[in-house]
Design a protein around this motif. Structure first.
Motif, PDB file in Angstrom:
ATOM      1  N   ASP A   1       0.838  -1.202   0.000  1.00 17.43           N
ATOM      2  CA  ASP A   1       0.000   0.000   0.000  1.00 17.43           C
ATOM      3  C   ASP A   1       0.874   1.253   0.000  1.00 17.43           C
ATOM      4  OD1 ASP A   1       0.938   0.218   2.601  1.00 17.43           O
ATOM      5  OD2 ASP A   1      -0.957  -0.377   3.530  1.00 17.43           O
ATOM      6  N   GLU A   2       0.248   2.429   0.157  1.00 21.00           N
ATOM      7  CA  GLU A   2       0.971   3.703   0.114  1.00 21.00           C
ATOM      8  C   GLU A   2       2.014   3.797   1.213  1.00 21.00           C
ATOM      9  OE1 GLU A   2      -2.580   3.790   0.388  1.00 21.00           O
ATOM     10  OE2 GLU A   2      -2.797   3.803  -1.783  1.00 21.00           O
ATOM     11  N   ALA A   3       1.761   3.160   2.351  1.00 20.85           N
ATOM     12  CA  ALA A   3       2.686   3.212   3.480  1.00 20.85           C
ATOM     13  C   ALA A   3       3.808   2.179   3.341  1.00 20.85           C
ATOM     14  CB  ALA A   3       1.929   2.982   4.783  1.00 20.85           C
ATOM     15  N   GLY A   4       3.776   1.379   2.279  1.00 16.23           N
ATOM     16  CA  GLY A   4       4.806   0.376   2.071  1.00 16.23           C
ATOM     17  C   GLY A   4       4.502  -0.961   2.729  1.00 16.23           C
ATOM     18  N   GLU A   5       3.359  -1.056   3.372  1.00 15.47           N
ATOM     19  CA  GLU A   5       2.960  -2.321   4.014  1.00 15.47           C
ATOM     20  C   GLU A   5       2.483  -3.313   2.953  1.00 15.47           C
ATOM     21  OE1 GLU A   5       3.078  -3.124   7.344  1.00 15.47           O
ATOM     22  OE2 GLU A   5       4.175  -1.224   7.526  1.00 15.47           O
ATOM     23  N   PRO A   6       2.790  -4.603   3.126  1.00 16.27           N
ATOM     24  CA  PRO A   6       2.302  -5.596   2.155  1.00 16.27           C
ATOM     25  C   PRO A   6       0.774  -5.655   2.164  1.00 16.27           C
ATOM     26  CG  PRO A   6       3.544  -6.655   3.929  1.00 16.27           C
ATOM     27  CD  PRO A   6       3.573  -5.195   4.178  1.00 16.27           C
ATOM     28  N   ARG A   7       0.201  -5.793   0.986  1.00 17.19           N
ATOM     29  CA  ARG A   7      -1.257  -5.837   0.856  1.00 17.19           C
ATOM     30  C   ARG A   7      -1.750  -7.275   0.940  1.00 17.19           C
ATOM     31  NH1 ARG A   7      -2.809  -2.159  -4.286  1.00 17.19           N
ATOM     32  NH2 ARG A   7      -4.634  -1.548  -3.117  1.00 17.19           N
ATOM     33  N   ASP A   8      -2.877  -7.448   1.595  1.00 20.05           N
ATOM     34  CA  ASP A   8      -3.555  -8.745   1.623  1.00 20.05           C
ATOM     35  C   ASP A   8      -4.464  -8.783   0.400  1.00 20.05           C
ATOM     36  OD1 ASP A   8      -5.047 -11.024   2.064  1.00 20.05           O
ATOM     37  OD2 ASP A   8      -6.151 -10.197   3.768  1.00 20.05           O
ATOM     38  N   LEU A   9      -4.024  -9.456  -0.644  1.00 17.49           N
ATOM     39  CA  LEU A   9      -4.777  -9.496  -1.899  1.00 17.49           C
ATOM     40  C   LEU A   9      -5.728 -10.683  -1.978  1.00 17.49           C
ATOM     41  CD1 LEU A   9      -1.869  -8.509  -4.316  1.00 17.49           C
ATOM     42  CD2 LEU A   9      -3.755  -7.056  -3.535  1.00 17.49           C
TER      43      LEU A   9
END
Length: 194
Positions: A144-152
Motif C-alpha cells: 500500500d501507500e505506506a509500504g505495508e504488504p497488501r492482503d490481496l
C-alpha cells in the motif's frame, strides 16, 4: 441379419416387408449416428466457446480492477472487506477471492472465504475466484501507500457514490457470473490475462 430375415419369413412376412424393416432400422441408426456426431461437434464448440468466454471475463476483470483502483472504488484485504460488507453491503458491487496453491491449505483463510461467499450469495453480490496472486500483485501493487504488504486474498469493488457505477467491464462480469450460476457454478474461477 440372416436369422432375422428367416424368423420374420417363418412368421409369414414376405421378404419385401423384411427388407423394408431392415431399411428402416438402417436409416434409424444412420440418423442416431448423425445426431451423436452433431452432439460431439456441439460439445467441442461449447468447449471453445467456454474458453473464449473465460478469456473475455478474465480481460473484463483486469479492466475492472484497473478502473476501480484508479477511481478509488476498491477495498483490499480479507478483514477490511469484512468490515465494509458488515457496515455497507449495499455499496458492494463485486467480490474477488484470490489464493495460490499454498493458500489452499490455510484453513483460516478458507473459512473466511466460505463466509464471504455465503455473504455475497445472500446479498446478490457477484463473486469470482482467482488462483494467481502474483498477477494480481503485478496489476494492483503488492504494497500500500505506506509500504505495508497488501492482503490481496479478497478485493471488493464498491460504488463511489449513491449513483450506481456504470462500468462496461462490471456489466460483462455480472453477465458472466449470472451465466455461471445458471449452470450451478456459483463462484467461477478466472485467470487474469498475461
Amino acid at each position: 441379419p440372416g436369422t432375422c430375415l428367416t424368423s420374420f419369413s417363418s412368421r409369414g412376412l414376405k421378404s419385401r416387408h423384411c427388407s423394408l424393416l431392415v431399411s428402416v432400422f438402417v436409416d434409424y441408426f444412420a440418423v442416431v449416428q448423425s445426431i451423436m456426431t452433431l452432439e460431439e461437434v456441439h460439445g467441442q464448440e461449447s468447449t471453445v466457446e467456454s474458453a473464449e468466454r473465460m478469456q473475455s471475463a478474465g480481460k473484463a476483470l483486469h479492466e475492472l480492477l484497473v478502473s476501480a483502483q484508479r477511481q478509488d472504488c476498491m477495498t483490499v484485504g480479507v478483514y477490511e472487506s469484512a468490515k465494509v460488507m458488515n457496515i455497507d453491503p449495499d455499496n458492494v458491487t463485486f467480490c474477488v477471492l484470490a489464493a495460490d496453491e499454498e493458500d489452499e491449505g490455510d484453513i483460516a483463510l478458507q473459512i473466511h472465504f466460505t463466509l464471504i461467499q455465503a455473504f455475497c450469495c445472500e446479498n446478490d453480490i457477484n463473486i469470482v475466484r482467482l488462483h494467481d496472486i502474483q498477477k494480481l500483485a503485478q496489476l494492483l501493487g503488492s504494497s500500500d501507500e505506506a509500504g505495508e504488504p497488501r492482503d490481496l486474498h479478497c478485493i471488493l469493488i464498491t460504488n463511489p457514490s449513491a449513483d450506481a457505477w456504470k462500468d462496461p467491464a462490471l456489466e460483462k462480469l455480472g453477465l458472466f457470473c449470472e451465466e455461471s450460476r445458471n449452470v450451478n457454478d456459483w463462484v467461477p474461477s478466472l485467470t487474469l490475462p498475461e
